[in-house]
Scaffold this motif. Structure first.
Motif, PDB file in Angstrom:
ATOM      1  N   GLU A 196      13.423 -21.522  40.395  1.00 21.14           N
ATOM      2  CA  GLU A 196      14.536 -20.940  41.149  1.00 21.14           C
ATOM      3  C   GLU A 196      15.188 -19.870  40.340  1.00 21.14           C
ATOM      4  OE1 GLU A 196      15.672 -25.172  43.181  1.00 21.14           O
ATOM      5  OE2 GLU A 196      17.114 -24.120  41.941  1.00 21.14           O
ATOM      6  N   GLU A 197      15.387 -20.199  39.094  1.00 21.66           N
ATOM      7  CA  GLU A 197      16.060 -19.249  38.222  1.00 21.66           C
ATOM      8  C   GLU A 197      15.258 -17.987  38.125  1.00 21.66           C
ATOM      9  OE1 GLU A 197      19.117 -21.854  37.580  1.00 21.66           O
ATOM     10  OE2 GLU A 197      18.838 -19.700  37.426  1.00 21.66           O
ATOM     11  N   GLU A 198      14.004 -18.168  37.982  1.00 24.56           N
ATOM     12  CA  GLU A 198      13.177 -17.006  37.750  1.00 24.56           C
ATOM     13  C   GLU A 198      13.169 -16.096  38.949  1.00 24.56           C
ATOM     14  OE1 GLU A 198      10.293 -19.125  34.582  1.00 24.56           O
ATOM     15  OE2 GLU A 198       9.705 -18.907  36.655  1.00 24.56           O
ATOM     16  N   GLU A 199      13.213 -16.667  40.090  1.00 25.08           N
ATOM     17  CA  GLU A 199      13.226 -15.805  41.267  1.00 25.08           C
ATOM     18  C   GLU A 199      14.455 -14.930  41.259  1.00 25.08           C
ATOM     19  OE1 GLU A 199      12.754 -18.064  44.831  1.00 25.08           O
ATOM     20  OE2 GLU A 199      10.997 -19.021  43.965  1.00 25.08           O
ATOM     21  N   GLU A 200      15.527 -15.526  40.907  1.00 21.73           N
ATOM     22  CA  GLU A 200      16.757 -14.745  40.867  1.00 21.73           C
ATOM     23  C   GLU A 200      16.630 -13.626  39.880  1.00 21.73           C
ATOM     24  OE1 GLU A 200      19.990 -18.162  41.900  1.00 21.73           O
ATOM     25  OE2 GLU A 200      20.380 -16.634  40.395  1.00 21.73           O
ATOM     26  N   GLU A 201      16.088 -13.997  38.772  1.00 21.80           N
ATOM     27  CA  GLU A 201      15.935 -13.014  37.718  1.00 21.80           C
ATOM     28  C   GLU A 201      15.097 -11.864  38.224  1.00 21.80           C
ATOM     29  OE1 GLU A 201      13.560 -14.355  34.666  1.00 21.80           O
ATOM     30  OE2 GLU A 201      13.926 -12.658  33.372  1.00 21.80           O
ATOM     31  N   GLN A 202      14.080 -12.216  38.938  1.00 17.74           N
ATOM     32  CA  GLN A 202      13.184 -11.179  39.418  1.00 17.74           C
ATOM     33  C   GLN A 202      13.895 -10.246  40.372  1.00 17.74           C
ATOM     34  OE1 GLN A 202       9.767 -13.055  41.028  1.00 17.74           O
ATOM     35  NE2 GLN A 202       9.622 -14.383  39.255  1.00 17.74           N
ATOM     36  N   GLU A 203      14.671 -10.829  41.224  1.00 16.14           N
ATOM     37  CA  GLU A 203      15.361  -9.977  42.197  1.00 16.14           C
ATOM     38  C   GLU A 203      16.251  -8.997  41.473  1.00 16.14           C
ATOM     39  OE1 GLU A 203      15.547 -13.529  45.433  1.00 16.14           O
ATOM     40  OE2 GLU A 203      17.397 -12.732  44.595  1.00 16.14           O
ATOM     41  N   ARG A 204      16.921  -9.521  40.508  1.00 16.70           N
ATOM     42  CA  ARG A 204      17.830  -8.649  39.785  1.00 16.70           C
ATOM     43  C   ARG A 204      17.090  -7.545  39.082  1.00 16.70           C
ATOM     44  NH1 ARG A 204      22.295 -12.558  39.239  1.00 16.70           N
ATOM     45  NH2 ARG A 204      20.836 -14.194  38.840  1.00 16.70           N
ATOM     46  N   GLY A 205      15.955  -7.932  38.600  1.00 14.69           N
ATOM     47  CA  GLY A 205      15.257  -6.958  37.767  1.00 14.69           C
ATOM     48  C   GLY A 205      14.477  -5.927  38.549  1.00 14.69           C
ATOM     49  N   ASN A 206      14.445  -6.117  39.844  1.00 16.93           N
ATOM     50  CA  ASN A 206      13.572  -5.246  40.606  1.00 16.93           C
ATOM     51  C   ASN A 206      13.951  -3.787  40.588  1.00 16.93           C
ATOM     52  OD1 ASN A 206      11.477  -6.748  41.397  1.00 16.93           O
ATOM     53  ND2 ASN A 206      12.441  -7.536  43.247  1.00 16.93           N
ATOM     54  N   GLU A 207      15.184  -3.555  40.313  1.00 20.22           N
ATOM     55  CA  GLU A 207      15.561  -2.135  40.320  1.00 20.22           C
ATOM     56  C   GLU A 207      15.183  -1.444  39.035  1.00 20.22           C
ATOM     57  OE1 GLU A 207      18.339  -4.687  42.499  1.00 20.22           O
ATOM     58  OE2 GLU A 207      18.747  -4.106  40.444  1.00 20.22           O
ATOM     59  N   LYS A 208      14.861  -2.215  38.064  1.00 17.40           N
ATOM     60  CA  LYS A 208      14.607  -1.630  36.758  1.00 17.40           C
ATOM     61  C   LYS A 208      13.245  -0.959  36.724  1.00 17.40           C
ATOM     62  CE  LYS A 208      18.298  -3.519  35.094  1.00 17.40           C
ATOM     63  NZ  LYS A 208      19.410  -2.795  34.624  1.00 17.40           N
ATOM     64  N   LYS A 209      13.149  -0.138  35.750  1.00 17.19           N
ATOM     65  CA  LYS A 209      11.863   0.519  35.597  1.00 17.19           C
ATOM     66  C   LYS A 209      10.884  -0.487  34.999  1.00 17.19           C
ATOM     67  CE  LYS A 209      12.931   2.397  31.062  1.00 17.19           C
ATOM     68  NZ  LYS A 209      14.242   2.271  30.630  1.00 17.19           N
ATOM     69  N   PRO A 210       9.637  -0.175  35.077  1.00 17.87           N
ATOM     70  CA  PRO A 210       8.646  -1.137  34.593  1.00 17.87           C
ATOM     71  C   PRO A 210       8.816  -1.414  33.121  1.00 17.87           C
ATOM     72  CG  PRO A 210       7.570   0.728  35.639  1.00 17.87           C
ATOM     73  CD  PRO A 210       9.024   1.003  35.666  1.00 17.87           C
ATOM     74  N   ARG A 211       8.750  -2.635  32.788  1.00 19.25           N
ATOM     75  CA  ARG A 211       8.786  -2.944  31.378  1.00 19.25           C
ATOM     76  C   ARG A 211       7.994  -4.224  31.161  1.00 19.25           C
ATOM     77  NH1 ARG A 211      14.969  -4.432  32.020  1.00 19.25           N
ATOM     78  NH2 ARG A 211      15.255  -2.210  31.763  1.00 19.25           N
ATOM     79  N   VAL A 212       7.632  -4.408  29.978  1.00 24.14           N
ATOM     80  CA  VAL A 212       6.860  -5.611  29.689  1.00 24.14           C
ATOM     81  C   VAL A 212       7.814  -6.774  29.485  1.00 24.14           C
ATOM     82  CG1 VAL A 212       5.324  -6.714  28.063  1.00 24.14           C
ATOM     83  CG2 VAL A 212       5.025  -4.306  28.628  1.00 24.14           C
ATOM     84  N   ILE A 213       7.579  -7.785  30.233  1.00 26.49           N
ATOM     85  CA  ILE A 213       8.426  -8.961  30.056  1.00 26.49           C
ATOM     86  C   ILE A 213       7.727  -9.883  29.078  1.00 26.49           C
ATOM     87  CG2 ILE A 213       9.540 -10.874  31.198  1.00 26.49           C
ATOM     88  CD1 ILE A 213      10.430  -8.263  32.278  1.00 26.49           C
ATOM     89  N   TRP A 214       8.381 -10.143  28.032  1.00 20.96           N
ATOM     90  CA  TRP A 214       7.774 -11.063  27.089  1.00 20.96           C
ATOM     91  C   TRP A 214       8.079 -12.481  27.521  1.00 20.96           C
ATOM     92  CZ3 TRP A 214       4.371 -10.275  23.239  1.00 20.96           C
ATOM     93  CH2 TRP A 214       4.085  -8.923  22.979  1.00 20.96           C
TER      94      TRP A 214
END
Lengths: 500, 154
Positions: free
Chosen positions: A176-194
């Motif tokens: 659940e948490e991760e989904e939220e995180e993803q939504e938030r991050g969607n506006e960002k430019k591509p980056r490598v998620i470690w």
């Protein structure tokens, strides 16, 4: 097995899942084979680790899962595990008659998805397919990581040794948490998620070549991950090295108020505290750990919370990495068990504290499971709980005094944030009066986008009501102390994290 | 002997093995794995176990008889025997192995010799009992009967 194949086969899956079983003991191998057949898996057996590797190398997608004995004459099971992890990235389950936790830990460290004890029971084998699903889900997410979507690591692959049920519930929360995180991050430019997985690989590779000899090129090769560039690895390595250094320094640092103030400017400060039980150096940690429960492990989470809207002047090299498991040398020593936490603070059942508990549980579990990885969940949770936390944390400062009365108060304090945070939870309900006071300074701090210097912090402390002033000051100092530690780790994390 | 009587004898005999602790529930698991597609599973596995164990016990005797005992060699053997005996449900053998291993860790040669004797004793015991068990089963099958499923009520 491709992801698409997985999806297609979903209807039948786990029937027909292809398992490679390796055990030099004929009796056990035969039994294992039959048990696996009973579960309707497709089984290939071999009694030599070398043969197993050859079979796997022949076709990397030939098997979905590998089950391997630990003690084998021609090759150590752990070595095989490492190789498979590095080369094929298939899920591997360890099997052994050794119930010694050291072996289990070793398995976890080397990347095993699970560790089973002989004699194996069929009930355990019936669920092993979950590791395949988990891994393929992760792979799927990894493959779109550079397409502008920030996807969190959806699983804790290879981390859970013996924590099936807890893991499952933890996973759900994390997802659940991760989904939220993803939504938030969607506006960002591509980056490598470690992600934890990725970082795990990174660690394995670094381990393999030795920290001193770690060069990005080699690490990249060993990691064998698509869409990862040498630059990505290079900057991650740099951060990693810095983190290690800082952790070592941190261990000797007294109040780093500047850190604290830095931290305070982070929204998630409260949670930060919470999650970083002791951003203290490992030495302190151990001291604390000995007396307190094993919160120290939470420490590793310190700064693992990438989602602070940090206005700190941090360097984001490539759009930030999430620092995963930075302080991992000390991770091994961090063993938090869920039980401990719960026992420690039974009062966590209050609604407000539940987020904490949940997160801490997450943390705990994560830290426990994998020595090098603080779990993703903490920072994911932080996003959600930042506001709650910041208030909760600061308003709970006062209650710390209760804590002080405990024996080994010093250690208790040092120990931390964790205990503090827990205490906070506990006391939260009862110290409403204190909240107001705390909130103000906290708000103040939050307004500061820049790093506050110690003076400011002191002022803030003084600004609290006279009665509690002393306490609060005290508390704050402790917090500062913790915070500062946290802060430094946070710095590291921040710089490595993906900022929301 | 009548078929029903033979079946009853088999059941009683098997029960006694469990009660004595010679066999444990793991053996039952093995029996449950045996079915039409795998009719001789239990005897196959047990035979493998006997073969492996004979070899291991031999190696152990040799290792312990050396002038200087290399415990690094002894321990893995005992460990393996522990693993396989626990897998087929030979409880007493497994327990004897556990004791054996602890003395290995202490590097106590005297005690290890005694442990080896103990392990051998338990092993021959379970071997003997299982062979009898299989004979009983064979008699039943030869008489056209079915081997009764083991009840777990005891």
């Amino acid at each position: 097995m491709t992801v698409e194949h997985d999806i297609e086969a979903m209807d039948q899956f786990p029937v027909g899942m292809r398992v490679l079983a390796v055990d030099d003991d004929q009796t056990c191998l035969r039994i294992l084979e039959t048990l696996l057949h009973r579960c309707q898996y497709h089984v290939t057996t071999t009694d030599k680790a070398q043969t197993a590797l050859e079979l796997l190398r022949e076709n990397k997608n030939k098997f979905d899962l590998v089950i391997s004995d630990v003690d084998m004459p021609d090759m150590d099971g752990f070595k095989l595990l490492e190789r498979v992890g590095l080369e094929m990235d298939s899920p591997v389950i360890m099997l052994s008659a050794h119930s010694d936790p050291k072996y289990v830990m070793k398995g976890v460290k080397h990347g095993a998805c699970d560790y089973m004890l002989k004699p194996v029971r069929i009930e355990e084998l019936k669920n092993i397919w979950q590791h395949v699903v988990r891994k393929s889900k992760f792979k799927k997410m990894k493959s779109i990581v550079t397409n502008g979507e920030s996807e969190g690591n959806s699983d804790q692959n290879g981390v859970r040794a013996n924590r099936k049920r807890k893991d499952q519930s933890e996973e759900e929360d994390e997802d659940e948490e991760e989904e939220e995180e993803q939504e938030r991050g969607n506006e960002k430019k591509p980056r490598v998620i470690w992600t934890r997985e990725l970082h795990n690989k990174f660690l394995a590779a670094v381990d393999h070549v030795g920290v001193k000899n770690a060069v990005p090129k080699k690490i990249l090769e060993l990691m064998n991950v698509d869409n990862l560039t040498r630059e990505n690895v290079g900057s991650h390595l740099q951060k990693f090295r810095l983190a290690l250094k800082k952790i070592n320094n941190e261990a000797n640092m007294a109040a780093a108020n500047s850190h604290f103030t830095q931290m305070s400017s982070l929204k998630g400060l409260g949670s930060f505290h919470h999650y970083r039980p002791t951003p203290l150096g490992s030495s302190q940690f151990h001291g604390g750990a000995a007396t307190m429960r094993h919160y120290p492990s939470n420490r590793t989470f310190a700064g693992m919370f990438p989602h602070f809207k940090s206005s700190l002047p941090r360097n984001h090299n490539d759009g930030g990495y999430m620092l995963q498991g930075k302080p991992f040398p000390s991770l091994e020593t961090l063993h938090i068990t869920n039980n401990n936490n719960n026992k420690a603070f039974p009062s966590f059942t209050s609604p407000q504290s539940s987020p904490l508990v949940a997160s801490s549980n997450h943390l705990v579990l994560e830290g426990h499971q994998q020595s090098s990885f603080p779990s993703f969940s903490p920072h994911l949770e932080i996003n959600k709980r930042l506001e709650d936390w910041s208030n909760a944390v600061y308003s709970n400062n006062i209650p710390q005094s209760n804590v002080h009365s405990k024996p080994d108060a010093l250690e208790w304090n040092m120990d931390t944030t964790k205990t503090t945070s827990f205490c906070r939870d506990t006391d939260f309900g009862s110290s409403n009066a204190a909240q107001a006071d705390f909130l103000d300074p906290f708000q103040m701090k939050q307004q500061h986008e820049n790093i506050l210097d110690p003076m400011t912090v002191a002022e803030l402390s003084r600004s609290s009501s006279a009665d509690e002033g002393l306490f609060m000051g005290q508390q704050k100092l402790e917090n500062n102390f913790m915070a500062s530690d946290a802060g430094s780790l946070d710095d590291i994390v921040n710089s490595m994290m993906t900022q929301v | 002997m009548e078929l029903a009587q033979m079946q009853k004898s088999l059941q009683d005999y098997t029960k006694s093995l469990f009660l004595e602790g010679v066999l444990d529930s793991q053996f039952l698991q093995l029996q449950q794995l045996q079915d039409e597609s795998n009719p001789d599973f239990v005897s196959q596995v047990v035979t493998l176990f006997f073969q492996d164990s004979d070899r291991i016990l031999n190696d152990l005797s040799l290792s312990l008889d050396q002038q200087v005992v290399d415990f690094k060699k002894v321990d893995p053997h005992v460990h393996q025997l522990k693993g396989s005996s626990s897998s087929i449900g030979a409880q007493r053998v497994k327990n004897a192995c556990v004791v054996f291993r602890s003395f290995c860790e202490q590097q106590n040669v005297e005690a290890c010799h005694r442990c080896l004797q103990q392990v051998k004793q338990e092993y021959y015991l379970v071997k003997n009992r299982l062979e009898t068990l299989f004979k009983l089963e064979q008699q039943i099958v030869a008489s056209g009967g079915m081997i009764p499923a083991m009840e777990l009520g005891f």
